[in-house]
Design a protein around this motif. Structure first.
Motif, PDB file in Angstrom:
ATOM      1  N   ALA A 137      11.029  77.767  54.938  1.00 32.18           N
ATOM      2  CA  ALA A 137      11.704  76.508  54.600  1.00 32.18           C
ATOM      3  C   ALA A 137      13.135  76.510  55.132  1.00 32.18           C
ATOM      4  O   ALA A 137      13.621  75.492  55.648  1.00 32.18           O
ATOM      5  CB  ALA A 137      11.703  76.307  53.088  1.00 32.18           C
ATOM      6  N   ALA A 138      13.804  77.646  55.019  1.00 33.69           N
ATOM      7  CA  ALA A 138      15.160  77.747  55.561  1.00 33.69           C
ATOM      8  C   ALA A 138      15.147  77.618  57.083  1.00 33.69           C
ATOM      9  O   ALA A 138      16.030  76.978  57.674  1.00 33.69           O
ATOM     10  CB  ALA A 138      15.792  79.083  55.146  1.00 33.69           C
ATOM     11  N   LEU A 139      14.151  78.218  57.735  1.00 33.45           N
ATOM     12  CA  LEU A 139      14.036  78.121  59.186  1.00 33.45           C
ATOM     13  C   LEU A 139      13.811  76.680  59.628  1.00 33.45           C
ATOM     14  O   LEU A 139      14.391  76.228  60.617  1.00 33.45           O
ATOM     15  CB  LEU A 139      12.887  79.011  59.680  1.00 33.45           C
ATOM     16  N   LEU A 140      13.004  75.944  58.893  1.00 35.54           N
ATOM     17  CA  LEU A 140      12.767  74.535  59.199  1.00 35.54           C
ATOM     18  C   LEU A 140      14.079  73.761  59.153  1.00 35.54           C
ATOM     19  O   LEU A 140      14.405  73.007  60.073  1.00 35.54           O
ATOM     20  CB  LEU A 140      11.758  73.956  58.214  1.00 35.54           C
ATOM     21  N   ALA A 141      14.854  73.969  58.095  1.00 42.53           N
ATOM     22  CA  ALA A 141      16.123  73.250  57.951  1.00 42.53           C
ATOM     23  C   ALA A 141      17.138  73.677  59.017  1.00 42.53           C
ATOM     24  O   ALA A 141      17.847  72.832  59.591  1.00 42.53           O
ATOM     25  CB  ALA A 141      16.685  73.479  56.554  1.00 42.53           C
ATOM     26  N   VAL A 142      17.211  74.968  59.301  1.00 43.35           N
ATOM     27  CA  VAL A 142      18.170  75.457  60.299  1.00 43.35           C
ATOM     28  C   VAL A 142      17.819  74.941  61.695  1.00 43.35           C
ATOM     29  O   VAL A 142      18.706  74.523  62.450  1.00 43.35           O
ATOM     30  CB  VAL A 142      18.232  77.005  60.264  1.00 43.35           C
ATOM     31  N   ASN A 143      16.539  74.955  62.046  1.00 45.86           N
ATOM     32  CA  ASN A 143      16.147  74.458  63.372  1.00 45.86           C
ATOM     33  C   ASN A 143      16.404  72.961  63.507  1.00 45.86           C
ATOM     34  O   ASN A 143      16.827  72.498  64.563  1.00 45.86           O
ATOM     35  CB  ASN A 143      14.684  74.771  63.659  1.00 45.86           C
ATOM     36  N   ALA A 144      16.162  72.200  62.457  1.00 44.90           N
ATOM     37  CA  ALA A 144      16.469  70.770  62.505  1.00 44.90           C
ATOM     38  C   ALA A 144      17.974  70.563  62.673  1.00 44.90           C
ATOM     39  O   ALA A 144      18.413  69.720  63.462  1.00 44.90           O
ATOM     40  CB  ALA A 144      15.969  70.079  61.246  1.00 44.90           C
ATOM     41  N   GLY A 145      18.765  71.351  61.953  1.00 38.52           N
ATOM     42  CA  GLY A 145      20.219  71.244  62.083  1.00 38.52           C
ATOM     43  C   GLY A 145      20.716  71.650  63.459  1.00 38.52           C
ATOM     44  O   GLY A 145      21.585  70.980  64.040  1.00 38.52           O
ATOM     45  N   ILE A 146      20.176  72.725  63.999  1.00 42.07           N
ATOM     46  CA  ILE A 146      20.561  73.147  65.353  1.00 42.07           C
ATOM     47  C   ILE A 146      20.235  72.050  66.358  1.00 42.07           C
ATOM     48  O   ILE A 146      21.042  71.739  67.237  1.00 42.07           O
ATOM     49  CB  ILE A 146      19.843  74.465  65.734  1.00 42.07           C
ATOM     50  N   THR A 147      19.085  71.444  66.207  1.00 43.33           N
ATOM     51  CA  THR A 147      18.685  70.387  67.145  1.00 43.33           C
ATOM     52  C   THR A 147      19.629  69.201  67.063  1.00 43.33           C
ATOM     53  O   THR A 147      20.116  68.711  68.091  1.00 43.33           O
ATOM     54  CB  THR A 147      17.242  69.931  66.842  1.00 43.33           C
ATOM     55  N   VAL A 148      19.912  68.748  65.868  1.00 42.62           N
ATOM     56  CA  VAL A 148      20.765  67.566  65.702  1.00 42.62           C
ATOM     57  C   VAL A 148      22.187  67.839  66.182  1.00 42.62           C
ATOM     58  O   VAL A 148      22.762  67.062  66.947  1.00 42.62           O
ATOM     59  CB  VAL A 148      20.753  67.097  64.234  1.00 42.62           C
ATOM     60  N   PHE A 149      22.768  68.957  65.765  1.00 48.94           N
ATOM     61  CA  PHE A 149      24.173  69.208  66.093  1.00 48.94           C
ATOM     62  C   PHE A 149      24.394  69.592  67.549  1.00 48.94           C
ATOM     63  O   PHE A 149      25.459  69.347  68.093  1.00 48.94           O
ATOM     64  CB  PHE A 149      24.749  70.275  65.164  1.00 48.94           C
ATOM     65  N   THR A 150      23.409  70.168  68.184  1.00 53.05           N
ATOM     66  CA  THR A 150      23.570  70.536  69.592  1.00 53.05           C
ATOM     67  C   THR A 150      23.300  69.364  70.513  1.00 53.05           C
ATOM     68  O   THR A 150      24.028  69.162  71.492  1.00 53.05           O
ATOM     69  CB  THR A 150      22.630  71.711  69.949  1.00 53.05           C
ATOM     70  N   VAL A 151      22.286  68.580  70.215  1.00 51.51           N
ATOM     71  CA  VAL A 151      21.893  67.500  71.117  1.00 51.51           C
ATOM     72  C   VAL A 151      22.787  66.281  70.966  1.00 51.51           C
ATOM     73  O   VAL A 151      22.940  65.515  71.919  1.00 51.51           O
ATOM     74  CB  VAL A 151      20.396  67.138  70.899  1.00 51.51           C
ATOM     75  N   ARG A 152      23.427  66.098  69.837  1.00 54.04           N
ATOM     76  CA  ARG A 152      24.197  64.860  69.648  1.00 54.04           C
ATOM     77  C   ARG A 152      25.392  64.753  70.584  1.00 54.04           C
ATOM     78  O   ARG A 152      25.872  63.664  70.857  1.00 54.04           O
ATOM     79  CB  ARG A 152      24.637  64.717  68.205  1.00 54.04           C
ATOM     80  N   GLY A 153      25.881  65.860  71.123  1.00 51.66           N
ATOM     81  CA  GLY A 153      26.995  65.794  72.069  1.00 51.66           C
ATOM     82  C   GLY A 153      26.549  65.700  73.515  1.00 51.66           C
ATOM     83  O   GLY A 153      27.403  65.643  74.414  1.00 51.66           O
ATOM     84  N   ASP A 154      25.277  65.661  73.773  1.00 49.99           N
ATOM     85  CA  ASP A 154      24.771  65.595  75.146  1.00 49.99           C
ATOM     86  C   ASP A 154      24.859  64.159  75.656  1.00 49.99           C
ATOM     87  O   ASP A 154      24.324  63.231  75.060  1.00 49.99           O
ATOM     88  CB  ASP A 154      23.324  66.086  75.177  1.00 49.99           C
ATOM     89  N   LYS A 155      25.554  63.988  76.792  1.00 51.89           N
ATOM     90  CA  LYS A 155      25.738  62.639  77.337  1.00 51.89           C
ATOM     91  C   LYS A 155      24.430  62.014  77.802  1.00 51.89           C
ATOM     92  O   LYS A 155      24.209  60.828  77.631  1.00 51.89           O
ATOM     93  CB  LYS A 155      26.709  62.699  78.517  1.00 51.89           C
ATOM     94  N   ASP A 156      23.562  62.821  78.383  1.00 56.27           N
ATOM     95  CA  ASP A 156      22.285  62.277  78.872  1.00 56.27           C
ATOM     96  C   ASP A 156      21.365  61.863  77.732  1.00 56.27           C
ATOM     97  O   ASP A 156      20.559  60.959  77.883  1.00 56.27           O
ATOM     98  CB  ASP A 156      21.573  63.295  79.754  1.00 56.27           C
ATOM     99  N   ALA A 157      21.482  62.528  76.591  1.00 57.53           N
ATOM    100  CA  ALA A 157      20.633  62.186  75.442  1.00 57.53           C
ATOM    101  C   ALA A 157      21.067  60.875  74.803  1.00 57.53           C
ATOM    102  O   ALA A 157      20.291  60.259  74.087  1.00 57.53           O
ATOM    103  CB  ALA A 157      20.666  63.313  74.404  1.00 57.53           C
ATOM    104  N   LYS A 158      22.304  60.473  75.050  1.00 57.04           N
ATOM    105  CA  LYS A 158      22.787  59.215  74.472  1.00 57.04           C
ATOM    106  C   LYS A 158      22.308  57.993  75.241  1.00 57.04           C
ATOM    107  O   LYS A 158      22.351  56.884  74.735  1.00 57.04           O
ATOM    108  CB  LYS A 158      24.318  59.222  74.428  1.00 57.04           C
ATOM    109  N   LEU A 159      21.848  58.213  76.467  1.00 55.79           N
ATOM    110  CA  LEU A 159      21.374  57.096  77.284  1.00 55.79           C
ATOM    111  C   LEU A 159      19.976  56.702  76.841  1.00 55.79           C
ATOM    112  O   LEU A 159      19.057  57.507  76.872  1.00 55.79           O
ATOM    113  CB  LEU A 159      21.363  57.482  78.764  1.00 55.79           C
ATOM    114  N   ARG A 160      19.814  55.512  76.423  1.00 58.66           N
ATOM    115  CA  ARG A 160      18.519  55.018  75.979  1.00 58.66           C
ATOM    116  C   ARG A 160      18.076  53.915  76.919  1.00 58.66           C
ATOM    117  O   ARG A 160      18.760  52.909  77.053  1.00 58.66           O
ATOM    118  CB  ARG A 160      18.649  54.475  74.547  1.00 58.66           C
ATOM    119  N   LEU A 161      16.956  54.117  77.578  1.00 59.94           N
ATOM    120  CA  LEU A 161      16.497  53.098  78.529  1.00 59.94           C
ATOM    121  C   LEU A 161      15.550  52.131  77.878  1.00 59.94           C
ATOM    122  O   LEU A 161      14.781  52.388  77.061  1.00 59.94           O
ATOM    123  CB  LEU A 161      15.818  53.767  79.726  1.00 59.94           C
TER     124      LEU A 161
END
Length: 161
Positions: A137-161
């Motif tokens: 359960a902790a791994l699930l929460a940590v991986n979700a947090g890593i995904t959100v906090f790392t990807v949110r600063g990616d410029k290419d991920a912000k582009l929505r076509l």
């Protein structure tokens, strides 16, 4: 072209000439039904490459399934880690981003989450846990947090076509 190279005269020369002719005949028969696109055999190379890729994919899947059967803690940690990764990506999608378009997800997040799942599995094994509910359960929460906090600063991920 087989006649350009002359074998020595005598019985040995006749045997060598016969072997060369048979090899050329076998080569001609082996490529008779294959598609030809150039002299280098590009189509044959492409077909062989595709077949090897298919074999390797099935070998990896079979190896992973065997490992999951042998080590159920690794299977549980891997599935929870993958679920956390998917939840983080879905949370980013819900916020209007496209996390799969950016490089950070593929270069940093997926390898880090996979390594974290394996490390959690090894630690659970060393601690003697056979049913690691809390670490998963902790791994699930940590991986979700890593995904959100790392990807949110990616410029290419912000582009929505």
């Amino acid at each position: 072209s087989s006649r350009a190279v002359r074998a020595p005269a005598g019985r040995l020369g006749k045997v060598a000439d016969w072997v060369v002719r048979r090899l050329l005949d076998c080569r001609a028969m082996s490529t008779a039904g294959l598609p030809k696109d150039d002299a280098s055999g590009g189509a044959l190379k492409q077909m062989a490459s595709n077949a090897l890729d298919l074999v390797w994919q099935h070998a990896y899947v079979a190896g992973a399934l065997f490992m999951f059967y042998e080590d159920r803690v690794l299977a549980a940690c891997s599935f929870c880690g993958y679920a956390g990764l998917c939840l983080g990506a879905l949370a980013m999608e819900a916020k209007g981003m496209a996390p799969t378009r950016g490089d950070r997800l593929w270069v940093w997040v997926i390898p880090a989450c996979g390594a974290l799942a394996v490390a959690t599995s090894v630690c659970c094994r060393l601690a003697g846990m056979l049913r690691p509910w809390f670490p998963c359960a902790a791994l699930l929460a940590v991986n979700a947090g890593i995904t959100v906090f790392t990807v949110r600063g990616d410029k290419d991920a912000k582009l929505r076509l």
